[in-house]
Write a protein that holds these residues in place. Structure first.
Motif, PDB file in Angstrom:
ATOM      1  N   GLU A 169       0.828  -1.197   0.000  1.00  0.00           N
ATOM      2  CA  GLU A 169       0.000   0.000   0.000  1.00  0.00           C
ATOM      3  C   GLU A 169       0.866   1.253   0.000  1.00  0.00           C
ATOM      4  O   GLU A 169       0.360   2.366  -0.181  1.00  0.00           O
ATOM      5  CB  GLU A 169      -0.939   0.018   1.204  1.00  0.00           C
ATOM      6  CG  GLU A 169      -0.261   0.227   2.548  1.00  0.00           C
ATOM      7  CD  GLU A 169      -1.237   0.382   3.693  1.00  0.00           C
ATOM      8  OE1 GLU A 169      -2.463   0.329   3.457  1.00  0.00           O
ATOM      9  OE2 GLU A 169      -0.786   0.548   4.841  1.00  0.00           O
ATOM     10  N   VAL A 170       2.161   1.093   0.191  1.00  0.00           N
ATOM     11  CA  VAL A 170       3.072   2.226   0.286  1.00  0.00           C
ATOM     12  C   VAL A 170       3.570   2.666  -1.093  1.00  0.00           C
ATOM     13  O   VAL A 170       3.686   3.857  -1.372  1.00  0.00           O
ATOM     14  CB  VAL A 170       4.262   1.883   1.196  1.00  0.00           C
ATOM     15  CG1 VAL A 170       5.292   3.002   1.212  1.00  0.00           C
ATOM     16  CG2 VAL A 170       3.775   1.591   2.610  1.00  0.00           C
ATOM     17  N   ILE A 173      12.187   6.258 -12.523  1.00  0.00           N
ATOM     18  CA  ILE A 173      11.104   7.228 -12.574  1.00  0.00           C
ATOM     19  C   ILE A 173      10.453   7.264 -11.197  1.00  0.00           C
ATOM     20  O   ILE A 173      10.108   6.221 -10.644  1.00  0.00           O
ATOM     21  CB  ILE A 173      10.068   6.836 -13.644  1.00  0.00           C
ATOM     22  CG1 ILE A 173      10.736   6.763 -15.022  1.00  0.00           C
ATOM     23  CG2 ILE A 173       8.900   7.825 -13.654  1.00  0.00           C
ATOM     24  CD1 ILE A 173       9.889   6.075 -16.069  1.00  0.00           C
ATOM     25  N   VAL A 174      10.283   8.463 -10.656  1.00  0.00           N
ATOM     26  CA  VAL A 174       9.687   8.632  -9.330  1.00  0.00           C
ATOM     27  C   VAL A 174       8.418   9.462  -9.476  1.00  0.00           C
ATOM     28  O   VAL A 174       8.450  10.549 -10.064  1.00  0.00           O
ATOM     29  CB  VAL A 174      10.665   9.332  -8.363  1.00  0.00           C
ATOM     30  CG1 VAL A 174      10.011   9.547  -7.005  1.00  0.00           C
ATOM     31  CG2 VAL A 174      11.942   8.503  -8.218  1.00  0.00           C
ATOM     32  N   ALA A 175       7.322   8.941  -8.947  1.00  0.00           N
ATOM     33  CA  ALA A 175       6.027   9.628  -9.056  1.00  0.00           C
ATOM     34  C   ALA A 175       5.351   9.643  -7.690  1.00  0.00           C
ATOM     35  O   ALA A 175       4.771   8.647  -7.265  1.00  0.00           O
ATOM     36  CB  ALA A 175       5.151   8.949 -10.099  1.00  0.00           C
ATOM     37  N   ASP A 176       5.437  10.778  -7.018  1.00  0.00           N
ATOM     38  CA  ASP A 176       4.901  10.898  -5.664  1.00  0.00           C
ATOM     39  C   ASP A 176       3.381  10.936  -5.621  1.00  0.00           C
ATOM     40  O   ASP A 176       2.783  10.655  -4.583  1.00  0.00           O
ATOM     41  CB  ASP A 176       5.415  12.186  -5.010  1.00  0.00           C
ATOM     42  CG  ASP A 176       6.921  12.227  -4.864  1.00  0.00           C
ATOM     43  OD1 ASP A 176       7.493  11.213  -4.422  1.00  0.00           O
ATOM     44  OD2 ASP A 176       7.523  13.261  -5.184  1.00  0.00           O
ATOM     45  N   HIS A 178       9.629   6.788   1.648  1.00  0.00           N
ATOM     46  CA  HIS A 178      10.925   7.445   1.474  1.00  0.00           C
ATOM     47  C   HIS A 178      12.081   6.508   1.803  1.00  0.00           C
ATOM     48  O   HIS A 178      13.142   6.582   1.169  1.00  0.00           O
ATOM     49  CB  HIS A 178      10.980   8.725   2.298  1.00  0.00           C
ATOM     50  CG  HIS A 178      10.240   9.862   1.658  1.00  0.00           C
ATOM     51  ND1 HIS A 178      10.715  10.513   0.540  1.00  0.00           N
ATOM     52  CD2 HIS A 178       9.043  10.425   1.949  1.00  0.00           C
ATOM     53  CE1 HIS A 178       9.856  11.444   0.178  1.00  0.00           C
ATOM     54  NE2 HIS A 178       8.833  11.418   1.015  1.00  0.00           N
ATOM     55  N   ALA A 179      11.882   5.618   2.749  1.00  0.00           N
ATOM     56  CA  ALA A 179      12.934   4.643   3.055  1.00  0.00           C
ATOM     57  C   ALA A 179      13.149   3.703   1.869  1.00  0.00           C
ATOM     58  O   ALA A 179      14.297   3.382   1.513  1.00  0.00           O
ATOM     59  CB  ALA A 179      12.573   3.850   4.304  1.00  0.00           C
ATOM     60  N   ALA A 180      12.059   3.261   1.258  1.00  0.00           N
ATOM     61  CA  ALA A 180      12.177   2.366   0.101  1.00  0.00           C
ATOM     62  C   ALA A 180      12.809   3.081  -1.089  1.00  0.00           C
ATOM     63  O   ALA A 180      13.626   2.499  -1.813  1.00  0.00           O
ATOM     64  CB  ALA A 180      10.794   1.835  -0.272  1.00  0.00           C
ATOM     65  N   LEU A 181      12.443   4.337  -1.285  1.00  0.00           N
ATOM     66  CA  LEU A 181      13.024   5.106  -2.381  1.00  0.00           C
ATOM     67  C   LEU A 181      14.517   5.327  -2.159  1.00  0.00           C
ATOM     68  O   LEU A 181      15.329   5.170  -3.082  1.00  0.00           O
ATOM     69  CB  LEU A 181      12.289   6.444  -2.493  1.00  0.00           C
ATOM     70  CG  LEU A 181      12.722   7.382  -3.610  1.00  0.00           C
ATOM     71  CD1 LEU A 181      12.689   6.695  -4.965  1.00  0.00           C
ATOM     72  CD2 LEU A 181      11.838   8.627  -3.610  1.00  0.00           C
ATOM     73  N   ASN A 197      14.807  17.037  -3.615  1.00  0.00           N
ATOM     74  CA  ASN A 197      15.798  17.681  -2.741  1.00  0.00           C
ATOM     75  C   ASN A 197      16.426  16.664  -1.798  1.00  0.00           C
ATOM     76  O   ASN A 197      17.645  16.649  -1.589  1.00  0.00           O
ATOM     77  CB  ASN A 197      15.133  18.785  -1.908  1.00  0.00           C
ATOM     78  CG  ASN A 197      14.743  19.989  -2.731  1.00  0.00           C
ATOM     79  OD1 ASN A 197      15.187  20.164  -3.864  1.00  0.00           O
ATOM     80  ND2 ASN A 197      13.892  20.832  -2.169  1.00  0.00           N
ATOM     81  N   ARG A 198      15.598  15.817  -1.221  1.00  0.00           N
ATOM     82  CA  ARG A 198      16.062  14.876  -0.200  1.00  0.00           C
ATOM     83  C   ARG A 198      16.909  13.754  -0.787  1.00  0.00           C
ATOM     84  O   ARG A 198      17.980  13.433  -0.245  1.00  0.00           O
ATOM     85  CB  ARG A 198      14.854  14.296   0.537  1.00  0.00           C
ATOM     86  CG  ARG A 198      15.192  13.169   1.506  1.00  0.00           C
ATOM     87  CD  ARG A 198      13.975  12.736   2.278  1.00  0.00           C
ATOM     88  NE  ARG A 198      14.235  11.533   3.073  1.00  0.00           N
ATOM     89  CZ  ARG A 198      13.365  11.006   3.931  1.00  0.00           C
ATOM     90  NH1 ARG A 198      12.186  11.588   4.113  1.00  0.00           N
ATOM     91  NH2 ARG A 198      13.668   9.907   4.606  1.00  0.00           N
TER      92      ARG A 198
END
Length: 238
Positions: A3-4, A17-20, A115-118, A193-194
């Protein structure tokens, strides 16, 4: 499925590719108190992003990480203490189910694991290039007089290396491009940024206009042009 986040893999290219805001999903045990049709609106997710990411994963033989919950549950592209992290109102729509929510519970359940997984995914890639993918509405319901003519917006904070390569390429192909428009990456760029700018990783931040990205043909158009531009950015910044 987590679910994360949802992880897509088409191949082993060092591109992520990152899609928040790719998902409109609201877990069954969370009641936002809004009309169901609003989950199809731009306030719930970045329309077309999941589909374009899927096409790019196949075209570029790369991978993608898509946040698994709607930004109405929690906005993973904001600092933990930022206003609007768990929105009480979005583009004029009140979100009553968020008025008395426990922030720490949602941070622990969704935000921090995402964020930990990313972070772990990027750390394991060696020398990655990141494509941050968002979309924007042609006009906000709260300010309908403010039309947004740009078809693609390019966002960044301090690191504009990818932007400087991408913008002229997109303009040469006939796209109407906004540099830091309709939003400024100096204000709304938390995930990059992070995880990216802080580590000197080259990236490109893209926003697609939703009247284009909301159709199958528009998704294919964006995927075609972004595949070419991202590859040229990667080569220029390698």
């Amino acid at each position: 499925m987590s679910e994360v986040f949802t992880f897509l893999k088409g191949g082993d290219a060092p591109l992520l590719i990152v899609a928040d805001h790719a998902s409109r999903h609201v877990p069954a045990d969370i009641d936002l108190g809004i009309a169901p049709h609003l989950l199809d609106d731009h306030i719930a997710c970045d329309i077309g992003v999941a589909e374009v990411a899927g096409l790019l994963v196949e075209d570029l033989q790369c991978s993608a990480m898509l946040c698994g919950v709607s930004r109405l549950v929690i906005d993973c592209n904001r600092d933990e203490h930022a206003p609007g992290l768990i929105p009480h109102i979005s583009d004029g729509h009140v979100i009553p189910g968020n008025e008395h929510v426990d922030h720490e519970t949602r941070l622990a359940r969704f935000y921090r694991p995402y964020h930990a997984a990313l972070e772990a995914r990027i750390a394991g890639m060696g020398q990655p290039f990141i494509l941050s993918l968002h979309s924007f509405t042609p006009a906000l319901a709260a300010r309908p007089e403010e039309r947004r003519p740009w078809e693609i917006g390019i966002l960044y904070n301090d690191d504009d290396r990818g932007a400087r390569v991408a913008i002229p390429l997109l303009e040469e192909e006939g796209w109407v491009v906004g540099d830091q428009l309709p939003y400024s990456g100096r204000l709304l760029n938390y995930t990059m940024n992070r995880h990216v700018e802080a580590n000197g990783i080259p990236y490109l931040g893209v926003e697609m206009r939703q009247d284009i990205s909301g159709t199958a043909e528009g998704q294919r158009r964006f995927a075609r042009v972004l595949a070419r531009v991202v590859e040229q950015c990667r080569a220029a910044l390698a």
